[in-house]
Design a protein around this motif. Structure first.
Motif, short mmCIF file in Angstrom:
data_model
loop_
_atom_site.label_atom_id
_atom_site.label_comp_id
_atom_site.label_asym_id
_atom_site.label_seq_id
_atom_site.Cartn_x
_atom_site.Cartn_y
_atom_site.Cartn_z
N ASN A 114 38.97 41.75 35.45
CA ASN A 114 38.34 40.82 36.24
C ASN A 114 37.39 41.66 37.04
O ASN A 114 37.68 42.49 37.94
CB ASN A 114 38.95 39.74 36.98
CG ASN A 114 38.14 38.77 37.68
OD1 ASN A 114 37.07 39.07 38.59
ND2 ASN A 114 37.92 37.58 37.02
N LYS A 115 35.87 41.34 36.84
CA LYS A 115 34.87 42.18 37.72
C LYS A 115 34.28 41.41 38.78
O LYS A 115 33.46 41.95 39.47
CB LYS A 115 33.83 42.46 36.57
CG LYS A 115 34.27 43.22 35.20
CD LYS A 115 34.92 44.45 35.49
CE LYS A 115 35.34 45.42 34.30
NZ LYS A 115 35.96 46.62 34.39
N LYS A 116 34.78 40.19 39.28
CA LYS A 116 34.11 39.52 40.19
C LYS A 116 34.70 39.66 41.59
O LYS A 116 34.25 39.06 42.61
CB LYS A 116 34.13 37.83 39.83
CG LYS A 116 33.69 37.57 38.63
CD LYS A 116 33.69 35.94 38.41
CE LYS A 116 33.14 35.61 36.89
NZ LYS A 116 33.11 34.22 36.76
N ASP A 117 35.61 40.48 41.69
CA ASP A 117 36.50 40.66 42.91
C ASP A 117 36.90 39.39 43.44
O ASP A 117 36.59 39.32 44.82
CB ASP A 117 35.48 41.62 43.79
CG ASP A 117 36.23 42.18 45.16
OD1 ASP A 117 37.24 42.43 45.21
OD2 ASP A 117 35.56 42.19 46.20
N LEU A 118 37.60 38.59 42.80
CA LEU A 118 38.01 37.47 43.28
C LEU A 118 39.39 37.60 44.07
O LEU A 118 39.71 36.70 44.82
CB LEU A 118 38.21 36.48 42.23
CG LEU A 118 37.07 36.17 41.22
CD1 LEU A 118 37.38 35.06 40.21
CD2 LEU A 118 36.10 35.34 42.05
N THR A 119 40.17 38.41 43.74
CA THR A 119 41.61 38.83 44.47
C THR A 119 41.52 40.12 44.99
O THR A 119 42.58 40.94 44.73
CB THR A 119 42.49 38.20 43.48
OG1 THR A 119 42.19 39.47 42.53
CG2 THR A 119 42.32 37.16 43.09
N PRO A 120 40.60 40.34 46.09
CA PRO A 120 40.82 41.79 46.67
C PRO A 120 42.14 42.20 47.26
O PRO A 120 42.71 43.04 47.29
CB PRO A 120 39.72 41.80 47.62
CG PRO A 120 39.36 40.33 47.92
CD PRO A 120 39.54 39.70 46.77
N PHE A 121 42.78 40.92 48.07
CA PHE A 121 43.80 41.21 48.87
C PHE A 121 45.23 41.34 47.52
O PHE A 121 45.93 42.54 47.68
CB PHE A 121 44.11 40.03 49.74
CG PHE A 121 45.89 40.16 50.18
CD1 PHE A 121 45.91 41.38 51.10
CD2 PHE A 121 46.66 39.28 49.59
CE1 PHE A 121 47.46 41.34 51.50
CE2 PHE A 121 47.98 39.39 50.30
CZ PHE A 121 48.47 40.23 51.17
N LEU A 122 45.28 40.73 46.72
CA LEU A 122 46.38 40.72 45.76
C LEU A 122 46.13 41.87 44.97
O LEU A 122 47.40 42.56 44.60
CB LEU A 122 46.20 39.49 44.84
CG LEU A 122 46.79 38.04 45.66
CD1 LEU A 122 46.60 37.01 44.28
CD2 LEU A 122 47.96 38.02 45.89
N ASP A 123 44.89 42.20 44.48
CA ASP A 123 44.77 43.65 43.86
C ASP A 123 45.26 44.89 44.55
O ASP A 123 46.02 45.57 44.08
CB ASP A 123 43.42 43.68 43.63
CG ASP A 123 42.75 42.77 42.53
OD1 ASP A 123 43.63 42.43 41.43
OD2 ASP A 123 41.73 42.56 42.76
N SER A 124 44.99 44.88 45.84
CA SER A 124 45.43 46.00 46.74
C SER A 124 47.15 45.87 47.02
O SER A 124 47.82 46.98 47.10
CB SER A 124 44.78 45.78 48.03
OG SER A 124 45.20 44.79 48.94
N LEU A 125 47.47 44.56 47.10
CA LEU A 125 48.96 44.57 47.43
C LEU A 125 49.79 44.80 46.08
O LEU A 125 50.85 45.57 46.34
CB LEU A 125 49.25 42.90 47.80
CG LEU A 125 50.81 42.66 48.01
CD1 LEU A 125 51.26 43.21 49.36
CD2 LEU A 125 50.99 41.12 48.33
N ALA A 126 49.23 44.64 44.75
CA ALA A 126 49.77 44.99 43.88
C ALA A 126 50.15 46.36 43.59
O ALA A 126 50.97 46.81 42.96
CB ALA A 126 49.24 44.52 42.55
#
Length: 697
Positions: A346-358
């Motif tokens: 995904n390129k829309k940056d919809l889940t910045p927190f979950l991406d960093s937490l992952a």
């Protein structure tokens, strides 16, 4: 008046229904959700056989209209019959209004509806009885109103089917049946999701115009009501038509057998599909699905669970390291498809927190949801059981005292709760979780001042995050560990949330907004949690309940079941990617393994990190049961059908290999008998255990 003229009102409505269904099919074919092309033969099947299905279905439904027409009569108003009938209606109205009837036992709005119906019927009969000079005019008004109701229902059904298809990519199914039960949430959802005022204004104008046309063409029926003998002839003709329709509707349904699932859905009649779903909400596996010898089924299962004996999955999970009794917070996120996360492209940056937490967590990269409804996800996480045919266990009568996750924690002195921002009676969640030992925290626990924003599904995820922190602080103060399962609500149509939180307006009703706001709310929850003394002693699991959509060219499109799952615990669980194929039912057994729990279990789910784990996954609708193993998808369907597909990866550019989720499903002409037996053994044994009380606590 010829017999043909008596059928004119019905034929106009029949023609309208067929035309509306024809136009609807054209709209559905060009809907973006439909993938792949159609051959000339498929087009002919869709429109010709579809029109026949529509006609025969309306013949059955039209019985209600014929009952109205045939009861039109002047004879029943003659003395003394008219006064006798009117007196009986009055007595009936008094009885249902002032005495304790069977309708009062149903409670709710049922008594009011019955009283209203009988009251209107009595009033109208009185008008026609006592105002004979105006009988024709009154009858014309009532006839026009009746035609208007049928026309409106036909148009409304077309509009409803369009929006249902837009959401789910199929005709009415089991979900539509569910929606009739939970009308408050569903009607509220519709009111908040769509432009209701202009939509219904347009619908009303169209219905009125069509009604005027039909009444103008058919009102002669009222001036020359059929005689008693003519009515007998009409009844005979109707009976023959009804019999033919009842015979041919299922025959035409059997012809919905194309490989492309969209061809079958487009060919079908929505009302008939709804009727089928209503009847089939409970499916007996042993009646409708392929089976093998029961002993052989459990022996096949034993290859996955070597320690089981007889007709049971009971076995012992042992660990040489002492148990770690950390707090556990399981967060099930509404409709969190893997496609929303940057890891999956995904390129829309919809889940910045979950991406960093992952990146700081244990992340399952090859995980599949078991179904396409919230209750299926909750069932899988709580019971660690493959999906069984028909309705979710959560919504069945026999849904209590199951072998469940909460009880494993309770046996160790944990406080166990289910948290939900809406009213947990929805989807029978309250009954299920309370019946399995959970305490409930839902919207009914909120004080008015604690709610900053709410829609029909419940309070916004931020408000639930605040309540969760408050609840967990109170639990931590007792000195006992806690296990809390939180189900989010904000990423659901109508996708409304407080304005000013993210860069998408909360009233834009955007799915992207719903996803991004939920990510924002989870970030806020973690920010608050980090400040609490219990944070470093807690394991957090974030997983989707199901994907945002389940529609595709096949009954079980792989990418519509792929979901993310993240397990985070500071200074306890190191970051790693678990790339093994696995299922929603495996998440919590894996977490219990990380905590080194030793316990007896009946779970079908397994610790994915265990060296003995054999990769496989389960995906299903309420009817089609899928089993994935070694690049093969086996699908069990009614009646006793089995299909297998080779899974050929279709790489997405820029996405790492472990996050690739697109597959072409190629139908296999020669089935893999080993995989076939494995699929049957899992679903057959799970169904048998539930049926014979073998999965109780």
């Amino acid at each position: 008046m010829t017999l043909k003229k008596f059928f004119r009102p019905f034929l106009y409505l029949l023609g309208l229904y067929v035309i509306v269904c024809f136009l609807l099919r054209i709209l559905l074919i060009f809907n973006p959700i439909v993938t792949g092309g159609f051959s000339l033969g498929s087009i002919l099947k869709i429109f010709f056989l579809g029109a026949l299905s529509n006609a025969f279905v309306f013949i059955v439904v039209g019985v209600l209209f014929w009952m109205y027409l045939l009861f039109l009569s002047d004879g029943k108003y003659k003395k003394p019959f008219g006064y006798i009938i009117f007196g009986l209606l009055l007595l009936l109205l008094i009885y249902v209004s002032f005495f304790n009837t069977i309708f009062n036992q149903y409670g709710g709005v049922v008594p009011t509806l019955v009283i209203t119906f009988i009251g209107i019927k009595t009033f109208l009969f009185g008008l026609l009885l006592f105002l004979p000079k105006y009988r024709k005019q009154i009858r014309l008004v009532l006839y026009t109103f009746t035609i208007f109701i049928f026309v409106t229902l036909i148009l409304l059904n077309g509009v409803s089917e369009f929006f249902f298809w837009n959401e789910f990519g199929v005709r009415y199914n089991f979900i539509a049946v569910d929606y009739l039960i939970y009308t408050n949430e569903v009607i509220g959802n519709i009111m908040e999701s769509y432009p209701i005022v202009p939509l219904f204004t347009g619908l009303g104008i169209a219905s009125l115009g069509i009604t005027i046309f039909i009444v103008y063409k058919t009102k002669s029926y009222l001036n020359h009501l059929p005689s008693f003998f003519s009515k007998l002839k009409i009844i005979v003709v109707n009976a023959i038509g009804l019999l033919l329709a009842l015979l041919l509707i299922p025959a035409l349904a059997h012809l919905q057998n194309a490989q492309n699932i969209f061809t079958n859905e487009l060919q079908a009649d929505g009302i008939h599909k709804f009727y089928d779903a209503f009847l089939d909400n409970s499916l007996n596996y042993f009646k409708f699905y392929p089976t093998i010898n029961q002993q052989e089924a459990f022996q096949t299962l034993q290859k996955q669970f070597p320690d089981i004996k007889g007709e049971s999955t009971l076995r012992s999970i042992k660990d040489s390291i002492p148990e770690v009794h950390k707090n556990v917070v399981l967060i099930t996120v509404e409709s969190l498809s893997e496609e929303f996360l940057a890891h999956y492209g995904n390129k829309k940056d919809l889940t910045p927190f979950l991406d960093s937490l992952a990146d700081k967590s244990l992340i399952f990269t090859n995980l599949y949801a078991v179904g396409n409804r919230t209750v299926r996800g909750l069932e899988a996480l709580t019971l660690s059981l493959p999906p069984t045919a028909g309705e979710s266990i959560i919504k069945r009568k026999d849904n209590k005292d199951k072998f469940n996750l909460g009880n494993i924690f309770k046996q160790r002195g944990y406080q166990v709760k289910f948290m939900y921002g809406g009213y947990s009676y929805f989807d029978n969640m309250k009954d299920f979780f309370e019946g399995n030992g959970y305490d409930i925290v839902d919207r009914s626990n909120f004080k008015p001042e604690e709610i900053t924003f709410a829609n029909v599904w419940g309070v916004c995820d931020e408000d639930m995050a605040n309540k969760a922190i408050e609840t967990m602080n109170a639990e931590a103060a007792t000195g006992k560990p806690f296990f809390n399962h939180w189900m989010t609500v904000s990423n659901h149509r109508p996708y409304t949330f407080p304005n000013g939180k993210i860069d998408i307006r909360g009233d834009a009703k955007s799915r992207d907004g719903g996803v991004k706001y939920t990510d924002y709310a989870l970030h806020k929850f973690f920010s608050m949690a980090e400040k609490q003394p219990w944070f470093n002693n807690t394991i957090f699991i974030i997983v989707a309940d199901h994907c945002a959509s389940s529609a595709g060219r096949t009954a079980l499109p792989m990418d519509k079941y792929r979901i993310p799952a993240i397990v985070y615990s500071r200074n306890f669980i190191p970051s790693q990617e678990v790339t093994k194929l696995c299922s929603q039912i495996d998440i919590m057994p894996t977490v219990l393994g990380l905590m080194h729990f030793t316990y007896p279990t009946k779970f079908f789910g397994q610790n994915v990190l265990d060296s003995t784990y054999i990769p496989r996954a389960f995906i299903a609708t309420y009817q089609d049961l899928g089993f994935i193993r070694d690049s093969t998808l086996t699908v069990l369907s009614p009646v006793k059908q089995i299909q297998q597909y080779e899974l050929k990866e279709e790489p997405i550019e820029g996405v790492a290999p472990q996050f690739q989720s697109k597959y072409k499903e190629i139908l296999l002409n020669k089935p893999d008998l080993i995989r076939k037996k494995e699929a049957i053994s899992f679903y057959q044994t799970a169904s048998w255990l539930l049926q014979h009380k073998g999965y109780q606590q």
